[in-house]
Design a protein around this motif. Sequence first.
Motif, PDB file in Angstrom:
ATOM      1  N   GLN A 271       7.179 -53.152  98.496  1.00  0.00           N
ATOM      2  CA  GLN A 271       8.092 -54.142  97.912  1.00  0.00           C
ATOM      3  C   GLN A 271       9.048 -53.495  96.923  1.00  0.00           C
ATOM      4  OE1 GLN A 271       5.675 -57.468  96.319  1.00  0.00           O
ATOM      5  NE2 GLN A 271       6.806 -58.673  97.801  1.00  0.00           N
ATOM      6  N   ALA A 275      13.056 -53.383  96.858  1.00  0.00           N
ATOM      7  CA  ALA A 275      13.801 -53.905  95.711  1.00  0.00           C
ATOM      8  C   ALA A 275      14.812 -52.882  95.200  1.00  0.00           C
ATOM      9  CB  ALA A 275      12.827 -54.286  94.598  1.00  0.00           C
ATOM     10  N   ARG A 279      18.865 -53.487  95.137  1.00  0.00           N
ATOM     11  CA  ARG A 279      19.631 -53.432  93.878  1.00  0.00           C
ATOM     12  C   ARG A 279      20.796 -52.457  93.985  1.00  0.00           C
ATOM     13  NH1 ARG A 279      19.469 -50.140  89.560  1.00  0.00           N
ATOM     14  NH2 ARG A 279      17.467 -49.204  90.112  1.00  0.00           N
ATOM     15  N   TYR A 286      21.253 -58.975  93.684  1.00  0.00           N
ATOM     16  CA  TYR A 286      19.935 -58.638  93.137  1.00  0.00           C
ATOM     17  C   TYR A 286      19.737 -59.304  91.779  1.00  0.00           C
ATOM     18  CZ  TYR A 286      15.817 -55.851  92.023  1.00  0.00           C
ATOM     19  OH  TYR A 286      14.534 -55.453  91.697  1.00  0.00           O
ATOM     20  N   MET A 289      18.908 -62.913  91.965  1.00  0.00           N
ATOM     21  CA  MET A 289      17.579 -63.250  92.475  1.00  0.00           C
ATOM     22  C   MET A 289      16.629 -63.706  91.388  1.00  0.00           C
ATOM     23  SD  MET A 289      16.944 -60.297  95.361  1.00  0.00           S
ATOM     24  CE  MET A 289      15.214 -60.765  95.563  1.00  0.00           C
ATOM     25  N   HIS A 293      12.961 -66.827  91.784  1.00  0.00           N
ATOM     26  CA  HIS A 293      11.530 -66.599  91.528  1.00  0.00           C
ATOM     27  C   HIS A 293      10.943 -67.846  90.856  1.00  0.00           C
ATOM     28  CE1 HIS A 293      11.389 -62.365  92.703  1.00  0.00           C
ATOM     29  NE2 HIS A 293      12.566 -62.230  92.139  1.00  0.00           N
ATOM     30  N   ASN A 353       5.775 -60.215  93.841  1.00  0.00           N
ATOM     31  CA  ASN A 353       7.182 -60.114  94.184  1.00  0.00           C
ATOM     32  C   ASN A 353       8.052 -60.074  92.928  1.00  0.00           C
ATOM     33  OD1 ASN A 353       9.391 -60.012  95.939  1.00  0.00           O
ATOM     34  ND2 ASN A 353       9.591 -62.231  96.003  1.00  0.00           N
ATOM     35  N   PHE A 354       7.717 -60.908  91.955  1.00  0.00           N
ATOM     36  CA  PHE A 354       8.463 -60.895  90.695  1.00  0.00           C
ATOM     37  C   PHE A 354       8.241 -59.584  89.951  1.00  0.00           C
ATOM     38  CE2 PHE A 354       8.738 -61.976  86.089  1.00  0.00           C
ATOM     39  CZ  PHE A 354      10.106 -62.224  86.051  1.00  0.00           C
ATOM     40  N   SER A 356       7.652 -56.649  91.314  1.00  0.00           N
ATOM     41  CA  SER A 356       8.431 -55.591  91.972  1.00  0.00           C
ATOM     42  C   SER A 356       9.916 -55.757  91.673  1.00  0.00           C
ATOM     43  CB  SER A 356       8.168 -55.593  93.481  1.00  0.00           C
ATOM     44  OG  SER A 356       8.652 -56.784  94.087  1.00  0.00           O
ATOM     45  N   TRP A 357      10.380 -57.012  91.557  1.00  0.00           N
ATOM     46  CA  TRP A 357      11.782 -57.229  91.204  1.00  0.00           C
ATOM     47  C   TRP A 357      12.062 -56.691  89.803  1.00  0.00           C
ATOM     48  CZ3 TRP A 357      14.331 -59.913  87.339  1.00  0.00           C
ATOM     49  CH2 TRP A 357      15.703 -60.094  87.517  1.00  0.00           C
TER      50      TRP A 357
END
Length: 399
Positions: A271, A275, A279, A286, A289, A293, A353-354, A356-357
């Motif tokens: 992930q 990401a 970006r 990006y 995003m 979330h 996911n958050f 990794s963001w």
Amino acid sequence: MMRSDLHAILLVLAVAPLVYYLLSIYCVAGYFRAAHRDEPPKVRATPPVSILKPVRGLDFEAYENFASFCSLDYPEYEIVFAVADADDPVIPVIEKLQRDFPNRSIRLVTNVPRLGANEKINNLCRLVREAKYDLVVMVDSDVRVENDYLQDVVTPFQDPTVGAVTAFYRVVGGAQLAVYLEQLECMDSMASALVARRLEGKMQFAFGWTMATTKRHLREIGGWEAMADHHSDDFELGNRIARRGHRVELMRKPVSMVSPRKTLREFFAHQLRWAIGLRNVRPVAYGGMIFTHGLPWAVVGALAARSHDVAVTYLLAYLVLRFGMAWMAGVRGVGDASMTGKLWLLPLYDALNFGSWMAGLFSNRIVWRGLAYHVRKGQLVPEVNELQETRAHEAVEAK
């Protein structure tokens, strides 16, 4: 700013992911409603096709993945593999494939010249030159397909405005937590792509699991050689073709990606690599995003709420809309009924996911097929080259 004003701002901002979920449900439902309503277009022409497979290393169930391409219901096609290293462990698997399917045109090229930092694109440069046919279909090595795959690929090209064809994907694999999370990830990918298509008016990117185009369209954008140092080969191909005024179209059915057993750490690393790449190629998207979330914003909304009822409303709205979005994409969209039993993992997936963001904001280092790179403005810089550049710079300063 008064404290009450801050609370009000946070409550308003916390609504943004809920709006995104509603938009996702609308876009996914609309796309698949049209796909299910319309009759599949008849294939009026079946031009010969070159299936190009850049490979490195041995994927899980590699033979079965490759073999699924050897008995397609299509009159004329070839399969060409490219491997950079002559001692790659995948070569015996390809040679077995050649023995098991003697009537299928299966070729292997090795010792691929290094044109840029992206090993996959180096392979693709060689593959396109080796391909016998004008229509080329580039497919990742972990993809498995059904017998009508090429018919689905070719059909959109009956419209002369189409310059590239790509596909959604579904994950298949064993009963393991990381595989379940990957299945949720592919539903998210589908929804975000359809939202982007709706907002931008067209598809402006492709997906690496299937990228089909013609040699003519590749020549228009400078060929793969023009992208040899870029990280995101699929984004670059689709985006450059779209910028030339051609359409990027989706296949009628998704392909299957076979997932090996992996740890949560490996899932997170995958992930994070995605990401960092996103970006670098779409920095504005990006940043935006942050408002997709739902989990962290639901928590923010609940904490900022002045009453228990409002706090519960934010949390319930997140759960209902998030589950509805994933169900619409996975169960209703691609017809994977097994997804229903995995939706309870959505909060865990969203937390990872958050994470990794967030991590993607502060890192440019990725490891891809065992090779380490830094990503700079969408381009790959091999870590060994960066070390050499640093030492050379230090040597100059020492003088």
